[in-house]
Enzyme design. Structure first.
Site, short mmCIF file in Angstrom:
data_model
loop_
_atom_site.label_atom_id
_atom_site.label_comp_id
_atom_site.label_asym_id
_atom_site.label_seq_id
_atom_site.Cartn_x
_atom_site.Cartn_y
_atom_site.Cartn_z
N CYS A 118 2.67 29.16 -15.94
CA CYS A 118 2.12 29.62 -17.23
C CYS A 118 1.57 28.46 -18.05
O CYS A 118 2.07 28.15 -19.13
CB CYS A 118 3.19 30.38 -18.00
SG CYS A 118 4.67 29.40 -18.18
N GLU A 119 0.57 27.78 -17.51
CA GLU A 119 -0.09 26.67 -18.20
C GLU A 119 -1.56 26.73 -17.82
O GLU A 119 -1.89 26.88 -16.63
CB GLU A 119 0.43 25.32 -17.69
CG GLU A 119 1.89 25.07 -17.89
CD GLU A 119 2.19 24.11 -19.04
OE1 GLU A 119 1.25 23.63 -19.70
OE2 GLU A 119 3.38 23.89 -19.27
N ARG A 164 -0.87 4.92 -1.16
CA ARG A 164 -1.87 5.96 -0.90
C ARG A 164 -2.67 5.71 0.38
O ARG A 164 -2.94 6.64 1.14
CB ARG A 164 -2.84 6.00 -2.08
CG ARG A 164 -3.81 7.14 -2.07
CD ARG A 164 -4.86 6.97 -3.17
NE ARG A 164 -4.33 6.57 -4.43
CZ ARG A 164 -4.03 7.39 -5.44
NH1 ARG A 164 -4.24 8.68 -5.31
NH2 ARG A 164 -3.56 6.91 -6.58
N TYR A 188 1.58 11.05 -3.51
CA TYR A 188 1.82 11.51 -4.88
C TYR A 188 1.73 13.03 -4.98
O TYR A 188 1.22 13.57 -5.96
CB TYR A 188 0.86 10.81 -5.86
CG TYR A 188 0.93 9.30 -5.73
CD1 TYR A 188 2.06 8.61 -6.16
CD2 TYR A 188 -0.10 8.56 -5.13
CE1 TYR A 188 2.15 7.23 -6.02
CE2 TYR A 188 -0.01 7.19 -4.98
CZ TYR A 188 1.12 6.53 -5.42
OH TYR A 188 1.22 5.17 -5.27
N ARG A 228 -1.47 16.22 -9.37
CA ARG A 228 -2.58 15.29 -9.57
C ARG A 228 -3.81 15.89 -10.27
O ARG A 228 -4.36 15.26 -11.17
CB ARG A 228 -2.99 14.63 -8.24
CG ARG A 228 -1.83 13.92 -7.53
CD ARG A 228 -2.29 13.03 -6.40
NE ARG A 228 -3.04 11.90 -6.90
CZ ARG A 228 -4.33 11.78 -6.84
NH1 ARG A 228 -5.07 12.70 -6.26
NH2 ARG A 228 -4.93 10.74 -7.36
N PRO A 256 0.82 -1.22 0.00
CA PRO A 256 0.00 0.00 0.00
C PRO A 256 0.85 1.26 0.00
O PRO A 256 1.91 1.31 0.62
CB PRO A 256 -0.78 -0.12 1.31
CG PRO A 256 0.09 -0.93 2.20
CD PRO A 256 0.87 -1.88 1.32
N1 LLP Z 1 2.93 -1.39 -6.01
C1 LLP Z 1 3.23 -1.07 -7.30
C2 LLP Z 1 3.94 -2.03 -8.12
C3 LLP Z 1 2.84 0.18 -7.81
O1 LLP Z 1 3.14 0.48 -9.05
C4 LLP Z 1 2.15 1.10 -6.97
C5 LLP Z 1 1.73 2.41 -7.49
C6 LLP Z 1 1.87 0.72 -5.64
C7 LLP Z 1 2.27 -0.54 -5.20
C8 LLP Z 1 1.14 1.61 -4.68
O2 LLP Z 1 -0.14 1.90 -5.12
P1 LLP Z 1 -1.17 2.69 -4.14
O3 LLP Z 1 -1.44 1.82 -2.94
O4 LLP Z 1 -0.53 3.95 -3.75
O5 LLP Z 1 -2.37 2.89 -5.00
N2 LLP Z 1 0.55 9.06 -9.32
C9 LLP Z 1 -0.73 8.39 -9.27
C10 LLP Z 1 -0.66 7.02 -8.68
C11 LLP Z 1 0.35 6.12 -9.39
C12 LLP Z 1 0.47 4.77 -8.76
C13 LLP Z 1 1.69 4.06 -9.27
N3 LLP Z 1 1.93 2.78 -8.68
C14 LLP Z 1 -1.71 9.28 -8.50
O6 LLP Z 1 -1.31 10.36 -8.06
O7 LLP Z 1 -2.88 8.94 -8.39
#
Ligand code: LLP
Length: 420
Positions: free
Chosen positions: A348-349, A281, A377, A317, A279
């Site tokens: 400037c976007e 997020r 993130y 995001r 995990p």
């Molecule tokens: N494991 C792997 C292999 C991953 O690629 C990721 C996230 C995680 C675990 C953790 O996922 P989570 O529990 O955080 O959902 N930048 C995007 C999210 C990209 C997630 C990339 N991989 C955003 O801001 O929503």
């Protein structure tokens, strides 16, 4: 407008607090834009996760890509967490906490030779492979080093996680993982890979997933493969579920970790191996806020704008996923009128915005807004675009305030750069 609150970030006497610290006091000391994290939110989320799965043999590997601040990583390490790293840079950071490499998983769809070599040299717990060519390369590198590398295949279960297409990873059309039949044939050829020990099977179907069903579907599909492999005489020692558990950014429907555990534990109990989770997020998102000063109010035609001093380079995001972040003043003004406005930054976007057509209490120049749920993130995806220095990161632990990273200086912007 409504106000978004959590156990550790909430209003007391109309003032926003991070744990026991008044947000406006932090502004006086550190200025804006400013990232503030609640340490006890992180701890509480970790413990909830642990508790929910206490009846099965499992291990959490914090996905540090969600927030790679050293103090944040260290908070999870102190609680016993492993770490999921996605590059040599993340591995470098992870090791700074003193964590044993045997609690690190090396992930990534495009690992370089150097990254694989480093992972093997440091003796990480497991390297995930995402293609047959990568398996062959890991085998060659391990052979050259005269060792056996622990490897798990990341299987792409072809399941729709029903999240934003940019953060959906478990469909065949996505670049991630190896499809089930190809994975089966690689595992079956295991005797050819003399310097690899296949220790596990892995999935990660996406991020900010709002329902449990896609997880259940993917776990079930991978379980079939797991049983097939067992029949073939391959006893895997771990089954890695990845990350992806969604959190609340507003009042959207989501599920609790207890509900997630209730639906998935029966599936895990059928497997006779350790269950790994990654995990990101879930542990960090709602433990952070980005605080910004209102610079100007203006109106173009019928459209109202609130221009703040944070921008897309600080929190990307909304720009790239049209992600919702709740935005609210540091002081509750229940008597003031609400307006509908875009909340935008100085870059400037046109895509530099935090909210569009958002109902928000009227705030004046010199007041402050908190952009909520910025613990995941946020800072990790920030940049110096438009010559902007990255904000400081402050960690609050009850009454205590720690500056984990101070605001970048202008010198940082010039890092080792020369004029020819
Ligand atoms: N494991 C792997 C292999 C991953 O690629 C990721 C996230 C995680 C675990 C953790 O996922 P989570 O529990 O955080 O959902 N930048 C995007 C999210 C990209 C997630 C990339 N991989 C955003 O801001 O929503």
């Amino acid at each position: 407008m409504h106000y978004f609150e959590t156990e550790f970030i909430k209003y007391k006497n109309n003032e926003l607090f991070i744990e026991n610290v008044k947000a406006s006091d932090l502004i006086k000391e550190f200025g804006t834009p400013l990232y503030v994290y609640s340490k006890n939110h992180f701890i509480s989320q970790y413990k909830k996760f642990e508790q929910a799965f206490s009846e099965i043999n499992h291990q959490i590997f914090y996905a540090m890509k969600s927030n790679f601040n050293l103090s944040v990583i260290n908070t999870f390490v102190q609680l016993g967490s492993g770490i999921d790293v996605n590059s040599e840079g993340e591995l470098f950071r992870a090791l700074k906490t003193g964590i044993s490499p045997s609690k690190i998983i090396l992930t990534g769809v495009g690992k370089t030779r150097e990254e694989i070599r480093l992972g093997i040299e440091k003796k990480v717990m497991m390297i995930k492979a995402e293609s047959e060519e990568e398996v062959e390369l890991i085998n060659r590198i391990a052979a050259g080093m005269n060792v056996t590398a622990p490897v798990a295949l990341r299987v792409n279960p072809d399941v729709d996680a029903k999240t934003h297409p940019y953060i959906s990873t478990g469909l065949s059309k996505n670049k991630f993982g190896i499809d089930s039949s190809a994975a089966l044939s690689i595992y079956k050829r295991r005797n050819e890979f003399k310097n690899i020990q296949f220790t596990g099977i892995d999935m990660h179907i996406g991020s900010q997933i709002a329902s449990i069903e896609p997880f259940v579907e993917a776990i079930s599909k991978l379980s079939e493969l797991y049983f097939e492999l067992r029949d073939e005489g391959l006893d895997l020692i771990h089954f890695d579920v990845g990350g992806g558990i969604g959190v609340q950014y507003n009042n959207e429907k989501s599920f609790t970790i207890e509900e997630f555990a209730e639906k998935t534990i029966p599936l895990f109990k059928k497997l006779s191996c350790k269950i790994l989770f990654e995990p990101g997020r879930f542990l960090t998102a709602n433990g952070g806020v980005l605080i910004s000063e209102v610079l100007y109010n203006k109106q173009n035609g019928n459209k109202k704008f609130i221009i703040v001093d944070a921008a897309m380079n600080d929190l990307l995001r909304p720009t790239i996923y049209q992600a919702y972040h709740h935005i609210q003043p540091l002081q509750q003004h229940n008597e003031r009128v609400d307006i509908v406005a875009d909340i935008v930054g100085p870059v400037c976007e046109t895509g530099d915005y935090f909210a569009r057509d958002r109902e928000i209490t009227k705030t004046h120049s010199g007041e402050y807004l908190a952009i909520m749920s910025a613990g995941a993130y946020g800072m990790t995806m920030s940049s110096n675009y438009n010559g902007r220095r990255r904000p400081p990161e402050i960690i609050v632990d009850r009454d205590n305030i720690f500056v984990s990273r101070s605001r970048e200086t202008f010198e940082h912007l010039l890092w080792d750069e020369k004029i020819i």
